[in-house]
Enzyme design. Structure first.
Site, PDB file in Angstrom:
ATOM      1  N   MET A  90       0.809  -1.221   0.000  1.00 57.78           N
ATOM      2  CA  MET A  90       0.000   0.000   0.000  1.00 57.78           C
ATOM      3  C   MET A  90       0.841   1.269   0.000  1.00 57.78           C
ATOM      4  O   MET A  90       0.586   2.208   0.749  1.00 57.78           O
ATOM      5  CB  MET A  90      -0.956  -0.026   1.198  1.00 57.78           C
ATOM      6  CG  MET A  90      -1.852  -1.255   1.251  1.00 57.78           C
ATOM      7  SD  MET A  90      -2.868  -1.510  -0.231  1.00 57.78           S
ATOM      8  CE  MET A  90      -4.114  -0.268   0.057  1.00 57.78           C
ATOM      9  N   ASN A 107       1.361  -5.603 -10.247  1.00 59.72           N
ATOM     10  CA  ASN A 107       0.545  -5.225  -9.091  1.00 59.72           C
ATOM     11  C   ASN A 107      -0.853  -5.803  -9.264  1.00 59.72           C
ATOM     12  O   ASN A 107      -1.367  -5.853 -10.376  1.00 59.72           O
ATOM     13  CB  ASN A 107       0.465  -3.688  -9.014  1.00 59.72           C
ATOM     14  CG  ASN A 107      -0.412  -3.193  -7.872  1.00 59.72           C
ATOM     15  OD1 ASN A 107      -0.309  -3.683  -6.740  1.00 59.72           O
ATOM     16  ND2 ASN A 107      -1.282  -2.238  -8.156  1.00 59.72           N
ATOM     17  N   HIS A 109      -4.748  -5.041  -8.162  1.00 59.23           N
ATOM     18  CA  HIS A 109      -5.549  -3.918  -7.667  1.00 59.23           C
ATOM     19  C   HIS A 109      -7.024  -4.312  -7.644  1.00 59.23           C
ATOM     20  O   HIS A 109      -7.511  -4.889  -8.614  1.00 59.23           O
ATOM     21  CB  HIS A 109      -5.331  -2.694  -8.563  1.00 59.23           C
ATOM     22  CG  HIS A 109      -6.068  -1.486  -8.107  1.00 59.23           C
ATOM     23  ND1 HIS A 109      -5.664  -0.737  -7.026  1.00 59.23           N
ATOM     24  CD2 HIS A 109      -7.221  -0.923  -8.549  1.00 59.23           C
ATOM     25  CE1 HIS A 109      -6.525   0.250  -6.837  1.00 59.23           C
ATOM     26  NE2 HIS A 109      -7.478   0.165  -7.743  1.00 59.23           N
ATOM     27  N   SER A 136      -7.780  -6.319 -11.058  1.00 58.08           N
ATOM     28  CA  SER A 136      -6.915  -6.249 -12.233  1.00 58.08           C
ATOM     29  C   SER A 136      -5.468  -6.524 -11.847  1.00 58.08           C
ATOM     30  O   SER A 136      -5.040  -6.198 -10.742  1.00 58.08           O
ATOM     31  CB  SER A 136      -6.965  -4.837 -12.853  1.00 58.08           C
ATOM     32  OG  SER A 136      -8.295  -4.424 -13.077  1.00 58.08           O
ATOM     33  N   ASP A 145      -1.439   2.827 -10.195  1.00 57.04           N
ATOM     34  CA  ASP A 145      -2.392   1.850 -10.744  1.00 57.04           C
ATOM     35  C   ASP A 145      -2.640   2.086 -12.230  1.00 57.04           C
ATOM     36  O   ASP A 145      -3.711   1.745 -12.745  1.00 57.04           O
ATOM     37  CB  ASP A 145      -3.719   1.886  -9.958  1.00 57.04           C
ATOM     38  CG  ASP A 145      -3.515   1.579  -8.480  1.00 57.04           C
ATOM     39  OD1 ASP A 145      -2.679   0.732  -8.155  1.00 57.04           O
ATOM     40  OD2 ASP A 145      -4.185   2.225  -7.647  1.00 57.04           O
TER      41      ASP A 145
HETATM   42  C1  GAR Z   1      -6.041  -7.046  -1.893  1.00 60.04           C
HETATM   43  O1  GAR Z   1      -7.430  -6.909  -1.992  1.00 60.04           O
HETATM   44  C2  GAR Z   1      -5.351  -6.252  -2.982  1.00 60.04           C
HETATM   45  O2  GAR Z   1      -6.045  -6.252  -4.206  1.00 60.04           O
HETATM   46  C3  GAR Z   1      -5.351  -4.884  -2.370  1.00 60.04           C
HETATM   47  O3  GAR Z   1      -5.034  -5.096  -1.024  1.00 60.04           O
HETATM   48  C4  GAR Z   1      -5.536  -6.367  -0.615  1.00 60.04           C
HETATM   49  C5  GAR Z   1      -4.428  -7.143   0.035  1.00 60.04           C
HETATM   50  O4  GAR Z   1      -4.929  -8.317   0.611  1.00 60.04           O
HETATM   51  N1  GAR Z   1      -4.377  -4.040  -3.002  1.00 60.04           N
HETATM   52  C6  GAR Z   1      -4.516  -2.722  -3.133  1.00 60.04           C
HETATM   53  O5  GAR Z   1      -5.480  -2.120  -2.700  1.00 60.04           O
HETATM   54  C7  GAR Z   1      -3.387  -2.023  -3.841  1.00 60.04           C
HETATM   55  N2  GAR Z   1      -3.682  -0.653  -4.032  1.00 60.04           N
HETATM   56  P1  GAR Z   1      -3.913  -9.460   1.076  1.00 60.04           P
HETATM   57  O6  GAR Z   1      -2.856  -8.796   1.948  1.00 60.04           O
HETATM   58  O7  GAR Z   1      -4.766 -10.407   1.864  1.00 60.04           O
HETATM   59  O8  GAR Z   1      -3.321 -10.093  -0.152  1.00 60.04           O
END
Ligand code: GAR
Length: 210
Positions: A90, A107, A109, A136, A145
């Site tokens: 993040m 990445n 997203h 995505s 992104d």
């Molecule tokens: C996921 O939903 C991913 O798509 C999102 O964070 C979460 C991580 O979950 N990513 C973003 O928002 C990137 N900007 P996880 O730690 O359980 O994999």
């Protein structure tokens, strides 16, 4: 075998999906490092439990963003990964550290990009009255992104959905999507070269669907 470094900030469920798929023999990869900007990230514990090297680098340990990014990428680079996967990482990354990794960093997203770059994607999809939502995977550039898209996975928004129910229903789709993209990259089927995403040697005309 593709050497993969995974960058996370939290739970690490996408990381867990990669580990599980690798264990099942579906991914010709070795996860050589899991790195996080959050020392307390659950995903770091998951990596340790699986015998994977970990790195926690606190942004407060560095004087500014550019130097943090440079330090992080120097340490990640020391593991000589072929691919860096941002899986719930993040932070926005500095253009200077990304440039040498162009085509070798992806990445995931939680939106159907180019819709809803940035935060609160589920809430924004609901507020817009969308009937379809998704996740995505894209190659990372300095634009938040905004790098070239490889693939997406869609879900239908149902009446009564909340940001939480959407996130919950999307998560398993994210896991499948990310694993499939890493598989394509590891097999050499997907690549970003000459400014274009290629799949099976030909320019990709449409984002792939998983
Ligand atoms: C996921 O939903 C991913 O798509 C999102 O964070 C979460 C991580 O979950 N990513 C973003 O928002 C990137 N900007 P996880 O730690 O359980 O994999």
């Amino acid at each position: 075998v593709l050497r993969v470094a995974v960058l996370i900030s939290g739970r690490g469920s996408n990381l867990g999906a990669l580990i599980a798929a690798q264990r099942r023999g579906e991914l010709p990869i070795e996860i050589v490092l899991v790195a996080s900007n959050k020392t307390a990230a659950e995903g770091l514990r998951l990596a340790e439990a699986n015998g994977i090297a970990t790195l926690a680098l606190d942004p407060a340990s560095q004087p500014d963003r550019a130097r943090y990014d440079a330090e992080l990428f120097a340490r990640v680079g020391a593991f000589a990964p072929d691919l860096i996967v941002l899986a719930g990482f993040m932070r926005v990354l500095d253009a200077a550290v990304l440039a040498p990794w162009a085509g070798r960093i992806i990445n995931i997203h939680p939106s159907l990009l180019p819709k809803y770059a940035g935060l609160h994607t589920h809430k924004r999809a609901l507020a817009a009255g969308d009937t379809v939502h998704g996740a995505s995977v894209h190659f990372v550039t300095a634009e938040l992104d905004g790098g070239p898209l490889l693939a997406c996975s869609e879900i239908t928004i149902e009446p009564g959905d909340s940001p939480d129910t959407l996130a919950q229903r999307l998560l398993p789709r994210e896991h499948a999507l990310l694993c499939r993209c890493v598989q394509w990259l590891a097999q050499g089927r997907a690549e970003w070269r000459d400014g274009t995403v290629h799949f099976d040697g030909v320019p990709l005309l449409q984002v792939l669907r998983v």
